[in-house]
Design a protein around this motif. Structure first.
Motif, PDB file in Angstrom:
ATOM      1  N   ASN A 639      49.689  30.614  34.137  1.00 38.61           N
ATOM      2  CA  ASN A 639      48.309  30.558  35.077  1.00 38.61           C
ATOM      3  C   ASN A 639      47.267  29.648  34.813  1.00 38.61           C
ATOM      4  O   ASN A 639      46.351  29.805  34.201  1.00 38.61           O
ATOM      5  CB  ASN A 639      47.825  31.935  34.981  1.00 38.61           C
ATOM      6  N   ILE A 640      47.548  28.260  35.335  1.00 40.49           N
ATOM      7  CA  ILE A 640      46.715  27.170  35.258  1.00 40.49           C
ATOM      8  C   ILE A 640      45.363  27.332  35.676  1.00 40.49           C
ATOM      9  O   ILE A 640      45.509  27.414  36.910  1.00 40.49           O
ATOM     10  CB  ILE A 640      47.515  25.866  35.299  1.00 40.49           C
ATOM     11  N   GLN A 641      44.307  26.929  35.136  1.00 45.85           N
ATOM     12  CA  GLN A 641      42.803  27.098  35.612  1.00 45.85           C
ATOM     13  C   GLN A 641      42.056  25.906  35.568  1.00 45.85           C
ATOM     14  O   GLN A 641      42.244  25.026  34.514  1.00 45.85           O
ATOM     15  CB  GLN A 641      42.254  28.338  35.197  1.00 45.85           C
ATOM     16  N   LEU A 642      40.943  25.694  36.090  1.00 45.95           N
ATOM     17  CA  LEU A 642      40.163  24.492  35.848  1.00 45.95           C
ATOM     18  C   LEU A 642      39.644  24.625  34.523  1.00 45.95           C
ATOM     19  O   LEU A 642      39.329  25.556  33.889  1.00 45.95           O
ATOM     20  CB  LEU A 642      38.875  24.715  37.045  1.00 45.95           C
ATOM     21  N   ILE A 661      43.996  21.299  43.255  1.00 42.16           N
ATOM     22  CA  ILE A 661      44.115  20.771  44.973  1.00 42.16           C
ATOM     23  C   ILE A 661      44.949  21.924  45.713  1.00 42.16           C
ATOM     24  O   ILE A 661      44.438  22.216  46.873  1.00 42.16           O
ATOM     25  CB  ILE A 661      45.119  19.585  45.144  1.00 42.16           C
ATOM     26  N   ASN A 662      45.789  22.560  45.191  1.00 41.53           N
ATOM     27  CA  ASN A 662      46.417  23.768  45.757  1.00 41.53           C
ATOM     28  C   ASN A 662      46.951  24.349  44.771  1.00 41.53           C
ATOM     29  O   ASN A 662      47.104  24.110  43.342  1.00 41.53           O
ATOM     30  CB  ASN A 662      47.364  23.385  47.236  1.00 41.53           C
ATOM     31  N   ASP A 663      47.901  25.658  45.062  1.00 41.82           N
ATOM     32  CA  ASP A 663      48.535  26.289  44.124  1.00 41.82           C
ATOM     33  C   ASP A 663      49.459  25.690  43.486  1.00 41.82           C
ATOM     34  O   ASP A 663      50.018  26.032  42.452  1.00 41.82           O
ATOM     35  CB  ASP A 663      49.128  27.585  44.810  1.00 41.82           C
ATOM     36  N   LYS A 664      50.341  24.697  44.197  1.00 39.84           N
ATOM     37  CA  LYS A 664      51.307  23.793  43.267  1.00 39.84           C
ATOM     38  C   LYS A 664      50.869  22.372  42.792  1.00 39.84           C
ATOM     39  O   LYS A 664      51.466  21.809  42.281  1.00 39.84           O
ATOM     40  CB  LYS A 664      52.495  23.599  44.293  1.00 39.84           C
ATOM     41  N   GLU A 665      49.562  21.893  42.948  1.00 38.97           N
ATOM     42  CA  GLU A 665      49.208  20.557  42.549  1.00 38.97           C
ATOM     43  C   GLU A 665      47.882  20.712  41.881  1.00 38.97           C
ATOM     44  O   GLU A 665      46.931  21.425  42.521  1.00 38.97           O
ATOM     45  CB  GLU A 665      49.226  19.688  43.702  1.00 38.97           C
ATOM     46  N   LYS A 676      47.197  13.071  40.239  1.00 37.46           N
ATOM     47  CA  LYS A 676      47.589  14.341  41.040  1.00 37.46           C
ATOM     48  C   LYS A 676      48.866  14.724  40.306  1.00 37.46           C
ATOM     49  O   LYS A 676      49.833  13.864  40.255  1.00 37.46           O
ATOM     50  CB  LYS A 676      47.598  14.085  42.527  1.00 37.46           C
ATOM     51  N   VAL A 677      48.997  16.108  39.839  1.00 38.89           N
ATOM     52  CA  VAL A 677      50.441  16.392  38.843  1.00 38.89           C
ATOM     53  C   VAL A 677      50.508  17.634  39.429  1.00 38.89           C
ATOM     54  O   VAL A 677      49.783  18.375  39.933  1.00 38.89           O
ATOM     55  CB  VAL A 677      50.046  16.527  37.661  1.00 38.89           C
ATOM     56  N   LYS A 678      52.161  17.879  39.827  1.00 37.40           N
ATOM     57  CA  LYS A 678      52.532  19.232  40.410  1.00 37.40           C
ATOM     58  C   LYS A 678      52.432  20.136  39.091  1.00 37.40           C
ATOM     59  O   LYS A 678      52.642  19.787  38.017  1.00 37.40           O
ATOM     60  CB  LYS A 678      53.774  18.961  40.827  1.00 37.40           C
TER      61      LYS A 678
END
Length: 785
Positions: A639-642, A661-665, A676-678
């Motif tokens: 659960n990655i967050q800022l 950026i979105n749920d996957k990036e 930008k990293v997935k």
């Protein structure tokens, strides 16, 4: 109590235990051994025995050699007495033995991490007393001889003694070798009489040598004479030996004083060593009889699984299962003589006493023993010949005494209850006694011949029948205890087996009433049913064992598959790490090029950054489908967050999440680079306490989100460098012109790394060490461009 210990053969068991002690200290503990009635004390004793058994199992033995009971020596030294040399050697040997045992146990616990809490506590209480031991051994050898090195004075005196002895022998040998003297001597030898050197002279030549006569032969023909020529030398030798004796006495007195100074510690050590010797003796005995630690309770519950009497040959004894105190408190064992009833009774009693004495008992695991406040036993051959009492009177005297004391915390053992009198009256008395003991709440095991007692357990709640199996075919008891089945008379079957006429047997059966015949038939049916049940149980056990074996095989196969899986994954990780390293090196080249361009004042345009990002993406290693699958499965669970600290798997670089950026990036800040990293390519490393932070791009001009100092203390070097780079960027965005980086003094490695990074950073104008009020060398003050 002593009579109970005797009839249950507790003293005989102690004689076996005595064979396993290593010193007189342990022997005394065994001789004093008595069962305890306190559950906590018994439990502690059992744990001690278990720890001793663990050491024997792991190490084979414990070093207990050289230990002696030197209590008398220590006490005599305490009151000013001088110890003999051999006594001092025993003291030194005991000190050494205790210190060696102490080191042995402490090493097992502290270095080998073996749990021995009780023995470790004992070992820690042993005082090393190294100085006393060393001083004794420097003065006295192992044979009790005071050495020349004990003191300079003794060395000098002994040198004189040897010199005088040499002179005396030399003069006397010159006399014995002289041709003129040889005819006057009985034998040409030098000998000693009254601690003085002499020669054997014939009676008629007495006056030829002068000097002193010290002895003569039995016949009077030979005189042992000290010639006048060596009297003076012998006197000097004697004086030197007197000095030697006084010096030795002085040395022994001094050493005895040293012992007196540590007498209390030595006596304390002896108490502990006695306990340790006793514990290891119990452990060795447990190993000999294949004993285990039983569970303990105060509820009067007894469960002995495959119990064996320890005094019988362990290779021949038939194990028995006994349960008492739960569903029933009275166990009535019936059957013929020599069937093993008394052995069963003694096994229950002796194993209970052994358990309450802290000894492991010869039973299988999961057995349980109650700690009774009192154990009573009335077992055969106890009639008093001196008082001319009959067997019945003797037993009844004991039973009266038992009934006066028995209560709900008692175990009572009756052998042939009611025997020795009229069968009808004896059976009635036995039933009445059993009822009385039961009503008082005690647990009771009784053996009897009386058939009336076979029906006793059927008519009484809390009582059960038992018998010892008898093989009619072999005319021998099997010694197997059958719980729930009363013993039956085998007289007719045995008679038939021995050839008695069937007509006589049938006639005898007519003399027995129909009720008795029905009971015997019922007992026979019960025996058959029990044997059938046992046979089915054995089959079920065999199937269970087979299933257990198959389960273990499957577990082993699964374990092997898991190991193979781990090996494959490890190889994949090694390949990936190699590729990551190559990518990391190329990424560092790209970043260094961008920094060089910034140093040279060349503006880095957006399209160049885009090109650099593409270059980085091309440098990323290609994962195998299996690796991709593993990484994706792991990433999905995150659960990655800022604000999270992450690792970019394809580059092996650490960074921080600055934008979702979105749920996957996500956008990741890696040093001066943002990419930008997935999500699949990210590994969560750490999360700050305030996870809901705004993206770094939105904190411009807002100092509340960025402090004017960065504390790196406690950080790893690599993590610290990343934090400094990120902090400089944040400080610039926040509009700071000067910040502080706290790295501490420590070994200086972190300070040096910070300095080097700041010198190369394009946005650092200057850096300096903190002043007196700014943390000194533990702080670096940075001025930003």
């Amino acid at each position: 109590m002593q009579r109970v210990l005797r009839v249950l053969e507790f003293e005989k068991m102690k004689k076996q235990l005595l064979e396993h002690v290593s010193s007189s200290l342990g022997r005394q503990k065994v001789e004093e051994l008595q069962p305890s009635t306190q559950l906590e004390e018994v439990q502690k004793w059992q744990y001690e025995t278990s720890e001793g058994a663990k050491i024997l199992r792991l190490k084979g033995q414990a070093p207990l050699g050289g230990i002696s009971d030197v209590k008398a020596h220590a006490k005599r030294a305490q009151i000013g007495g001088a110890l003999a040399s051999h006594e001092l050697v025993e003291v030194a040997s005991t000190i050494y033995g205790g210190r060696r045992l102490r080191k042995f146990i402490i090493t097992m616990v502290e270095e080998e991490e073996i749990e021995l809490p009780l023995l470790y506590e004992y070992a820690n209480k042993l005082e090393p007393l190294t100085d006393v031991e060393r001083e004794i051994k420097q003065c006295i050898d192992d044979n009790g001889h005071v050495m020349d090195s004990a003191s300079p004075e003794l060395r000098t005196i002994r040198s004189q003694v040897r010199s005088y002895e040499s002179s005396v022998r030399s003069k006397l040998e010159s006399i014995t070798r002289s041709s003129s003297s040889q005819k006057m001597l009985s034998d040409a030898i030098v000998t000693i009489r009254n601690d003085r050197f002499v020669i054997p002279v014939k009676q008629e030549y007495r006056s030829s040598f002068g000097g002193i006569v010290h002895d003569q032969s039995a016949s009077g023909a030979t005189l042992f004479i000290e010639p006048q020529a060596i009297v003076q030398l012998n006197n000097q030798l004697r004086e030197a030996k007197v000095k030697e004796k006084k010096e030795i006495e002085r040395i022994l007195a001094h050493l005895s004083t040293q012992v007196a100074e540590v007498a209390e510690e030595l006596l304390s050590n002896l108490t502990i060593l006695a306990v340790l010797d006793f514990i290891f003796a119990k452990a060795r005995y447990a190993k000999l009889i294949k004993a285990t630690e039983p569970k303990l309770n105060e509820k009067g519950f007894l469960y002995l699984k495959r119990a064996r009497h320890p005094l019988l040959d362990q290779s021949e004894v038939v194990p028995i299962d006994v349960e008492l105190g739960d569903s029933y408190r009275s166990l009535i064992i019936t059957g013929p003589n020599t069937g093993g009833k008394t052995v069963t009774l003694k096994t229950v009693g002796l194993l209970t006493l052994m358990a309450q004495s802290g000894l492991h008992v010869p039973v299988e695991e999961e057995s349980e023993v109650a700690v009774f406040k009192q154990v009573f036993a009335d077992i055969g051959d106890e009639q008093s010949i001196e008082q001319s009492l009959s067997t019945f009177s003797s037993h009844m005297t004991n039973i009266v005494d038992i009934l006066d004391k028995v209560d709900f915390q008692s175990l009572v053992l009756f052998d042939e209850l009611g025997a020795g009198t009229d069968p009808t009256e004896g059976a009635a008395l036995a039933i009445s006694i059993l009822d009385d003991v039961y009503n008082r709440g005690a647990c009771v095991v009784a053996t009897t011949h009386y058939s009336e007692l076979k029906g006793y357990a059927y008519n009484r709640e809390g009582a059960i029948n038992a018998s010892v199996e008898f093989n009619v075919e072999t005319l021998r008891p099997t010694y197997r205890l059958l719980i729930g089945v009363p013993g039956r008379s085998n007289a007719f079957a045995i008679s038939r087996r021995l050839g008695l006429d069937e007509r006589i047997i049938e006639k005898a059966k007519e003399q027995i009433d129909s009720e008795t015949n029905q009971i015997e038939s019922m007992i026979a049916s019960l025996e058959t049913s029990q044997k059938s049940a046992e046979s089915e149980w054995e089959k079920a056990e065999a199937i269970r064992h087979e299933a257990e074996h198959l389960r273990k095989d499957l577990e082993n196969q699964l374990e092997a598959l898991e190991k193979e899986k781990e090996r494959i994954l490890k190889e994949a990780e090694e390949h990936a790490e190699k590729a990551v390293q190559e990518a990391k090196e190329e990424a560092e080249v790209i970043i260094e090029e961008l920094r060089e361009m910034q140093k040279e004042g060349i503006a880095v345009k957006e399209h160049q950054i885009i090109d650099a990002k593409k270059h980085l993406e091309k440098a990323a290693p290609k994962l195998t489908p299996k690796q991709k699958k593993i990484k994706k499965e792991a990433a999905k669970k995150q659960n990655i967050q800022l604000g999270d600290e992450v690792r970019v798997l394809s580059f092996g670089q650490k960074g921080f999440i600055v934008e979702k950026i979105n749920d996957k990036e996500f956008q990741v800040q890696m040093g001066v680079m943002k990419m930008k990293v997935k999500k699949d390519d990210l590994e969560l490393l750490d999360r700050p306490k305030q996870v809901e932070t705004k993206p770094l791009a939105m904190v411009r001009g807002n100092e509340s989100h960025v402090k004017s100092e960065l504390d790196l203390r406690g950080q790893r070097f690599e993590d610290a460098m990343l934090l400094v780079e990120k902090y400089i960027d944040d400080a610039l965005l926040a509009g700071y012109h000067q910040v502080s980086i706290i790295h501490g003094k420590g070994s200086g490695a972190l300070r040096k790394g910070v300095k080097q990074l700041l010198k190369k950073h394009p946005h650092v104008k200057s850096e300096r060490d903190g002043g007196m009020n700014e943390g000194g060398l533990g702080n670096t003050v940075v001025e930003l461009k």
